[in-house]
Scaffold this motif. Structure first.
Motif, PDB file in Angstrom:
ATOM      1  N   LEU A   1     -39.305  11.289  53.340  1.00  0.00           N
ATOM      2  CA  LEU A   1     -40.521  11.757  53.999  1.00  0.00           C
ATOM      3  C   LEU A   1     -40.362  13.215  54.426  1.00  0.00           C
ATOM      4  O   LEU A   1     -41.279  14.023  54.260  1.00  0.00           O
ATOM      5  N   ALA A   2     -39.199  13.543  54.982  1.00  0.00           N
ATOM      6  CA  ALA A   2     -38.950  14.918  55.411  1.00  0.00           C
ATOM      7  C   ALA A   2     -38.923  15.855  54.198  1.00  0.00           C
ATOM      8  O   ALA A   2     -39.460  16.969  54.254  1.00  0.00           O
ATOM      9  N   TYR A   3     -38.310  15.416  53.117  1.00  0.00           N
ATOM     10  CA  TYR A   3     -38.250  16.239  51.905  1.00  0.00           C
ATOM     11  C   TYR A   3     -39.653  16.463  51.349  1.00  0.00           C
ATOM     12  O   TYR A   3     -40.000  17.585  50.943  1.00  0.00           O
ATOM     13  N   ALA A   4     -40.465  15.406  51.322  1.00  0.00           N
ATOM     14  CA  ALA A   4     -41.831  15.520  50.810  1.00  0.00           C
ATOM     15  C   ALA A   4     -42.636  16.514  51.638  1.00  0.00           C
ATOM     16  O   ALA A   4     -43.381  17.335  51.095  1.00  0.00           O
ATOM     17  N   LEU A   5     -42.475  16.457  52.963  1.00  0.00           N
ATOM     18  CA  LEU A   5     -43.202  17.372  53.844  1.00  0.00           C
ATOM     19  C   LEU A   5     -42.778  18.817  53.609  1.00  0.00           C
ATOM     20  O   LEU A   5     -43.623  19.718  53.477  1.00  0.00           O
ATOM     21  N   ALA A   6     -41.464  19.047  53.533  1.00  0.00           N
ATOM     22  CA  ALA A   6     -40.956  20.409  53.333  1.00  0.00           C
ATOM     23  C   ALA A   6     -41.396  20.962  51.972  1.00  0.00           C
ATOM     24  O   ALA A   6     -41.815  22.125  51.869  1.00  0.00           O
ATOM     25  N   LEU A   7     -41.320  20.137  50.937  1.00  0.00           N
ATOM     26  CA  LEU A   7     -41.706  20.595  49.598  1.00  0.00           C
ATOM     27  C   LEU A   7     -43.202  20.868  49.531  1.00  0.00           C
ATOM     28  O   LEU A   7     -43.641  21.835  48.898  1.00  0.00           O
TER      29      LEU A   7
ATOM     30  N   LEU B   1     -32.906  19.332  43.265  1.00  0.00           N
ATOM     31  CA  LEU B   1     -33.844  18.614  42.406  1.00  0.00           C
ATOM     32  C   LEU B   1     -34.150  17.265  43.052  1.00  0.00           C
ATOM     33  O   LEU B   1     -33.249  16.621  43.588  1.00  0.00           O
ATOM     34  N   PRO B   2     -35.406  16.793  42.990  1.00  0.00           N
ATOM     35  CA  PRO B   2     -35.775  15.564  43.700  1.00  0.00           C
ATOM     36  C   PRO B   2     -35.713  14.289  42.870  1.00  0.00           C
ATOM     37  O   PRO B   2     -36.282  13.279  43.266  1.00  0.00           O
ATOM     38  N   GLU B   3     -35.011  14.317  41.741  1.00  0.00           N
ATOM     39  CA  GLU B   3     -35.024  13.141  40.872  1.00  0.00           C
ATOM     40  C   GLU B   3     -34.507  11.877  41.565  1.00  0.00           C
ATOM     41  O   GLU B   3     -35.001  10.779  41.321  1.00  0.00           O
ATOM     42  N   GLY B   4     -33.522  12.027  42.435  1.00  0.00           N
ATOM     43  CA  GLY B   4     -32.992  10.867  43.135  1.00  0.00           C
ATOM     44  C   GLY B   4     -33.948  10.284  44.149  1.00  0.00           C
ATOM     45  O   GLY B   4     -33.768   9.140  44.604  1.00  0.00           O
ATOM     46  N   LEU B   5     -34.984  11.034  44.509  1.00  0.00           N
ATOM     47  CA  LEU B   5     -35.976  10.570  45.475  1.00  0.00           C
ATOM     48  C   LEU B   5     -37.181   9.928  44.813  1.00  0.00           C
ATOM     49  O   LEU B   5     -38.077   9.436  45.501  1.00  0.00           O
ATOM     50  N   MET B   6     -37.213   9.927  43.485  1.00  0.00           N
ATOM     51  CA  MET B   6     -38.350   9.369  42.769  1.00  0.00           C
ATOM     52  C   MET B   6     -38.348   7.847  42.785  1.00  0.00           C
ATOM     53  O   MET B   6     -39.403   7.216  42.847  1.00  0.00           O
ATOM     54  N   ALA B   7     -37.194   7.244  42.721  1.00  0.00           N
ATOM     55  CA  ALA B   7     -37.124   5.776  42.696  1.00  0.00           C
ATOM     56  C   ALA B   7     -35.842   5.248  43.332  1.00  0.00           C
ATOM     57  O   ALA B   7     -35.867   4.273  44.078  1.00  0.00           O
TER      58      ALA B   7
ATOM     59  N   GLN C   1     -44.012   0.139  54.765  1.00  0.00           N
ATOM     60  CA  GLN C   1     -42.939   1.037  54.312  1.00  0.00           C
ATOM     61  C   GLN C   1     -43.048   1.315  52.817  1.00  0.00           C
ATOM     62  O   GLN C   1     -42.857   2.462  52.373  1.00  0.00           O
ATOM     63  N   LEU C   2     -43.333   0.277  52.036  1.00  0.00           N
ATOM     64  CA  LEU C   2     -43.487   0.441  50.586  1.00  0.00           C
ATOM     65  C   LEU C   2     -44.594   1.450  50.277  1.00  0.00           C
ATOM     66  O   LEU C   2     -44.408   2.366  49.453  1.00  0.00           O
ATOM     67  N   ILE C   3     -45.712   1.318  50.945  1.00  0.00           N
ATOM     68  CA  ILE C   3     -46.837   2.230  50.724  1.00  0.00           C
ATOM     69  C   ILE C   3     -46.463   3.654  51.121  1.00  0.00           C
ATOM     70  O   ILE C   3     -46.769   4.623  50.414  1.00  0.00           O
ATOM     71  N   ILE C   4     -45.776   3.790  52.260  1.00  0.00           N
ATOM     72  CA  ILE C   4     -45.377   5.121  52.743  1.00  0.00           C
ATOM     73  C   ILE C   4     -44.416   5.790  51.762  1.00  0.00           C
ATOM     74  O   ILE C   4     -44.562   6.976  51.437  1.00  0.00           O
ATOM     75  N   TYR C   5     -43.442   5.027  51.267  1.00  0.00           N
ATOM     76  CA  TYR C   5     -42.480   5.603  50.318  1.00  0.00           C
ATOM     77  C   TYR C   5     -43.165   5.998  49.007  1.00  0.00           C
ATOM     78  O   TYR C   5     -42.846   7.044  48.425  1.00  0.00           O
ATOM     79  N   ILE C   6     -44.087   5.164  48.533  1.00  0.00           N
ATOM     80  CA  ILE C   6     -44.804   5.502  47.304  1.00  0.00           C
ATOM     81  C   ILE C   6     -45.628   6.769  47.495  1.00  0.00           C
ATOM     82  O   ILE C   6     -45.645   7.657  46.630  1.00  0.00           O
ATOM     83  N   LEU C   7     -46.294   6.880  48.644  1.00  0.00           N
ATOM     84  CA  LEU C   7     -47.070   8.092  48.936  1.00  0.00           C
ATOM     85  C   LEU C   7     -46.155   9.313  49.011  1.00  0.00           C
ATOM     86  O   LEU C   7     -46.501  10.392  48.498  1.00  0.00           O
ATOM     87  N   ALA C   8     -44.984   9.156  49.634  1.00  0.00           N
ATOM     88  CA  ALA C   8     -44.031  10.273  49.710  1.00  0.00           C
ATOM     89  C   ALA C   8     -43.563  10.679  48.320  1.00  0.00           C
ATOM     90  O   ALA C   8     -43.442  11.881  48.020  1.00  0.00           O
ATOM     91  N   THR C   9     -43.316   9.701  47.470  1.00  0.00           N
ATOM     92  CA  THR C   9     -42.899  10.005  46.098  1.00  0.00           C
ATOM     93  C   THR C   9     -43.984  10.774  45.356  1.00  0.00           C
ATOM     94  O   THR C   9     -43.700  11.748  44.655  1.00  0.00           O
ATOM     95  N   MET C  10     -45.234  10.348  45.519  1.00  0.00           N
ATOM     96  CA  MET C  10     -46.336  11.033  44.859  1.00  0.00           C
ATOM     97  C   MET C  10     -46.502  12.454  45.395  1.00  0.00           C
ATOM     98  O   MET C  10     -46.802  13.384  44.631  1.00  0.00           O
TER      99      MET C  10
END
Length: 282
Positions: A246-252, A219-225, A155-164
Motif C-alpha cells: 500500500l505504501a509503495y502504491a501510494l509513493a509510486l 522494480l515492483p514485480e514482486g508486488l504484483m502477486a 484485505q483482498l480487495i485492498i491488495y488488488i486495488l493496490a496492485t492495480m
C-alpha cells in the motif's frame, strides 16, 4: 449533489462503452470470440507453466502447490481487471501520447481524467480472465481450507486495488517520456506492463535477497502477486509489514502524478510534431 452527479456520469459512460463492446461482439462474433480465446490461452499458458513446475517439484521455494495456485489466481484476477478496464489504450497511455492523439480527447466535452477512467471498459469481450481468476481463487481457497472472514475479503480487495494502482502508476510514469520523445516512447508502456506480467507470475520465495529486494523496490514485480498473496495467506515475506504494498502504491502514484502532469504541461505548450490516425477516422 456534485459527487452524486459525477458518479452517475461515470456509470453512464461505462454503460455506453459496455454497449459498444456488446455491439462489436454481436457484429463480428467470430473475430471477437477468437480474441477472447487468445486472451484466455495467453494468460493460462503463463500461469499454468509456473503451476506445473510447482506440481513437479512439490512446491516452489517453500510455497506449497496450493499456495502457488493461490498466487496464480491472484495474478489472473489482476490481469483480468486490467483487460476489463484498460482495453482502450487508457492504461497504455504512451500510445495516445506518442501518436499525437491527445487532441482528440481535449476536444471532447469531458475532462481528460473522466475519459481515461472509462474509455477502456469491455465487460463482454474482456471479462474472461477475471472470471477464470475468480474460479481459480475459489479453488485455491478450498484446497488451502482458508477461513474466510469479512476482513479477509476487504484485505483482498485492498491488495488488488493496490496492485492495480502500481500497474497504472508505473505505466503513466514511464509514458511521460512520450511527451518528449513521441516516436521512441510510443510503446514504452507496453514494454513496462508486459515485462511486469512475465516476471510477476513466478514466486520469489527461496530466491536470494539480492534478487528479491530489487523486485520489491526498484522494480515492483514482486508486488504484483507474490507479496500480496503471501500477506493474504498470513505469511508476509522478508519480515516486511503487510502494509508495504500500500505504501509503495501510494509513493509510486504520487511520483507518477507529478511527472505525468509536468509532461502534460510540456505537451500543451509545445504540442506534438507527430500524428498517427490509428483507431481514428481521418
Amino acid at each position: 449533489m456534485e459527487v452524486k452527479e459525477t458518479f452517475k456520469r461515470y456509470l453512464d459512460l461505462l454503460a455506453i462503452y459496455a454497449k459498444i463492446d456488446l455491439m462489436w461482439l454481436l457484429r463480428d462474433t467470430k473475430y471477437a470470440l477468437a480474441a477472447i480465446t487468445a486472451d484466455i490461452i495467453s494468460n493460462l499458458s503463463m500461469v499454468s507453466g509456473v503451476y506445473l513446475i510447482a506440481i513437479r517439484f512439490g512446491g516452489i521455494g517453500g510455497m506449497s502447490v496450493d499456495e502457488v495456485l493461490f498466487m496464480m489466481a491472484y495474478s489472473t484476477i489482476t490481469t483480468g481487471i486490467f483487460i476489463l478496464f484498460g482495453s482502450g489504450n487508457n492504461i497504455h497511455i504512451s500510445r495516445i501520447i506518442g501518436r499525437g492523439q491527445l487532441e482528440h480527447m481535449f476536444m471532447q466535452p469531458l475532462t481528460l481524467k473522466t475519459q481515461l477512467l472509462t474509455s477502456g471498459f469491455v465487460p463482454f469481450t474482456g471479462s474472461s480472465n477475471f472470471i477464470i481468476g475468480c474460479i481459480l481463487l475459489i479453488t485455491a481457497i478450498n484446497r488451502l481450507q482458508l477461513q474466510i472472514t469479512l476482513w479477509w475479503i476487504i484485505q483482498l480487495i485492498i491488495y488488488i486495488l493496490a496492485t492495480m494502482v502500481i500497474i497504472v502508476a508505473r505505466a503513466y510514469l514511464v509514458s511521460s517520456a512520450a511527451f518528449y520523445a513521441p516516436v521512441a516512447a510510443e510503446e514504452i508502456s507496453s514494454t513496462a506492463i508486459e515485462g511486469t506480467w512475465q516476471l510477476s507470475t513466478f514466486p520469489l520465495s527461496g530466491m536470494p535477497s539480492f534478487i528479491q529486494l530489487p523486485l520489491l523496490t526498484i522494480l515492483p514485480e514482486g508486488l504484483m502477486a507474490w507479496f500480496p498473496s503471501l500477506c493474504l495467506l498470513g505469511k508476509p515475506p522478508l519480515n516486511l509489514t503487510e502494509y508495504y504494498p500500500l505504501a509503495y502504491a501510494l509513493a509510486l502514484a504520487l511520483a507518477a502524478s507529478i511527472i505525468f502532469r509536468k509532461g502534460l504541461r510540456y505537451y500543451v505548450q509545445k504540442g506534438s510534431n507527430r500524428y498517427v490516425p490509428y483507431g481514428f477516422r481521418r
